[in-house]
Write an enzyme that holds these catalytic residues in place. Structure first.
Site, mmCIF file in Angstrom:
data_model
loop_
_atom_site.group_PDB
_atom_site.id
_atom_site.type_symbol
_atom_site.label_atom_id
_atom_site.label_comp_id
_atom_site.label_asym_id
_atom_site.label_seq_id
_atom_site.Cartn_x
_atom_site.Cartn_y
_atom_site.Cartn_z
ATOM 1 N N HIS A 291 3.967 -51.628 46.472
ATOM 2 C CA HIS A 291 2.621 -51.262 46.028
ATOM 3 C C HIS A 291 1.565 -51.914 46.919
ATOM 4 O O HIS A 291 0.362 -51.803 46.645
ATOM 5 C CB HIS A 291 2.392 -51.716 44.578
ATOM 6 N N TYR B 193 0.531 -36.250 44.196
ATOM 7 C CA TYR B 193 1.325 -36.030 42.989
ATOM 8 C C TYR B 193 1.094 -34.625 42.447
ATOM 9 O O TYR B 193 2.034 -33.945 42.016
ATOM 10 C CB TYR B 193 0.960 -37.078 41.941
ATOM 11 N N SER C 110 1.546 -43.732 39.915
ATOM 12 C CA SER C 110 1.189 -42.580 40.730
ATOM 13 C C SER C 110 2.332 -41.580 40.882
ATOM 14 O O SER C 110 2.215 -40.610 41.634
ATOM 15 C CB SER C 110 0.752 -43.037 42.134
ATOM 16 N N SER D 51 -2.453 -43.211 32.586
ATOM 17 C CA SER D 51 -1.037 -43.569 32.619
ATOM 18 C C SER D 51 -0.851 -45.081 32.570
ATOM 19 O O SER D 51 0.041 -45.586 31.873
ATOM 20 C CB SER D 51 -0.388 -42.994 33.880
ATOM 21 N N THR E 119 5.647 -42.971 41.208
ATOM 22 C CA THR E 119 6.598 -43.763 41.993
ATOM 23 C C THR E 119 8.032 -43.554 41.541
ATOM 24 O O THR E 119 8.931 -43.343 42.374
ATOM 25 C CB THR E 119 6.243 -45.260 41.898
ATOM 26 N N THR E 120 8.282 -43.627 40.252
ATOM 27 C CA THR E 120 9.644 -43.539 39.728
ATOM 28 C C THR E 120 10.273 -42.185 40.048
ATOM 29 O O THR E 120 11.434 -42.108 40.470
ATOM 30 C CB THR E 120 9.645 -43.762 38.206
ATOM 31 N N LYS F 274 4.836 -38.761 30.127
ATOM 32 C CA LYS F 274 4.523 -37.334 30.207
ATOM 33 C C LYS F 274 4.639 -36.791 31.625
ATOM 34 O O LYS F 274 5.182 -35.719 31.845
ATOM 35 C CB LYS F 274 3.098 -37.075 29.696
ATOM 36 N N GLY F 275 4.075 -37.524 32.570
ATOM 37 C CA GLY F 275 4.067 -37.056 33.950
ATOM 38 C C GLY F 275 3.213 -35.819 34.160
ATOM 39 O O GLY F 275 3.435 -35.052 35.085
#
Length: 334
Positions: free
Chosen positions: A141, A230, A78, A171, A80-81, A297-298
């Site tokens: 999570h 996001y 989602s 993703s 997170t990183t 990709k994001g």
């Protein structure tokens, strides 16, 4: 399958003795996960890798929250990183220059560790969290309902990032494909991923319960839970990052804004920059996930390049029924 019985048993967890835990775990409903050697267990009405359930139990039993704690919560895939990188940099910007921040030499998941994957992964030894400087940064999570009571009762703050479920699925599928060469996995098709998501039998799902749990808390207690989308973070990153900084108690001063500190942080934490760092090109965060697999990709709307019209129609109907009724909506361009 009587999930109500499972839920009751899970709520009585604190009365389960350690020697009874193995029996307790064996009785939880199971379903197949995409990692070939790992199934999912239905624990407290959410599905998670069976190997993680003991970690989660330990976390629930033993974690004691501090009022200054900041927890980043999310469904996998989602954003997170990215948010970990932003959060760590915002909170620690006065401790080090951006030119020598630990983010340059450490994966974001090392700097903002997961409760269930990392901190409580050793069943024989509890983590020593007392030496971590305040504010302590953690991530999870786990759905809101299953967080430890000390976390809910304290003044600790929770940042939740939510993403269009269609993009999450795509993703997640790509992530599984990247991990396939590293670990013995079941080679799932995208159609199979869509199917399990629609059934709610995906990791830490059903996704609608996960999202709604944090969404409702953000509406009822906005001082406790910040709900970020996001898509909003991608559309107007600067505004959302300033909102994030304000929420966690580290707002940007006028002087910092005049010095373009916000822009410098955005550049440092951009997907392109993170992806190009040597630390994220090599090594592994966990045994079967390369660091580089966390940076693809994001993009917003990449689902349109992968999902069929039938898949989208099925998912759109589910989102409308499960989420839109509560005011949680996503833009779907069909």
């Amino acid at each position: 399958m009587d999930h109500s019985i499972t839920q009751q048993g899970s709520n009585e967890l604190c009365d389960v003795q350690d020697q009874d835990q193995e029996l307790f775990l064996s009785k939880l409903p199971k379903t197949k996960g995409w990692l070939g050697s790992s199934d999912l267990s239905l624990y407290q009405n959410f599905w998670c890798p069976s190997t993680l359930v003991p970690n989660i139990i330990s976390f629930q039993k033993h974690f004691q929250a501090h009022d200054q704690d900041i927890i980043l919560a999310s469904k996998p895939k989602s954003g997170t990183t990215w948010l970990k990188a932003l959060l760590f940099t915002i909170v620690n910007r006065t401790n080090s220059n951006l030119s020598d921040t630990p983010l340059l030499n450490s994966n974001p998941h090392e700097l903002v560790p997961f409760f269930e994957f990392t901190l409580y992964a050793n069943n024989n030894e509890l983590p020593n969290l007392s030496d971590i400087p305040s504010p302590r940064l953690f991530s999870t999570h786990i759905p809101y309902a299953s967080l430890p009571e000390s976390m809910k009762d304290s003044k600790s703050r929770i940042v939740y990032i939510c993403r269009n479920p269609l993009d999450i699925i795509v993703s997640h599928w790509h992530f599984a494909t990247q991990a396939d060469g590293v670990h013995s996995c079941s080679k799932w098709t995208l159609e199979e991923f869509v199917d399990v998501y629609c059934k709610g039998e995906e990791i830490f799902g059903p996704f609608w319960n996960h999202m709604l749990g944090y969404w409702k808390q953000s509406l009822e207690n906005p001082q406790k839970v910040l709900f970020l989308k996001y898509e909003d973070l991608k559309k107007d990153t600067k505004t959302q990052v300033k909102r994030l900084a304000e929420f966690v108690g580290f707002p940007f001063s006028l002087e910092e804004e005049n010095k373009d500190i916000v822009e410098d942080i955005l550049k440092l934490c951009s997907l392109r920059n993170l992806k190009d760092l040597e630390v994220n090109k090599h090594g592994k965060f966990m045994p079967y996930f390369d660091n580089k697999s966390y940076f693809r990709k994001g993009q917003v709307g990449d689902w349109a390049n992968h999902l069929t019209k039938a898949m989208v129609k099925r998912l759109e109907k589910l989102i409308r029924e499960k989420l839109s009724a509560y005011g949680l909506t996503f833009e779907l361009v069909i």
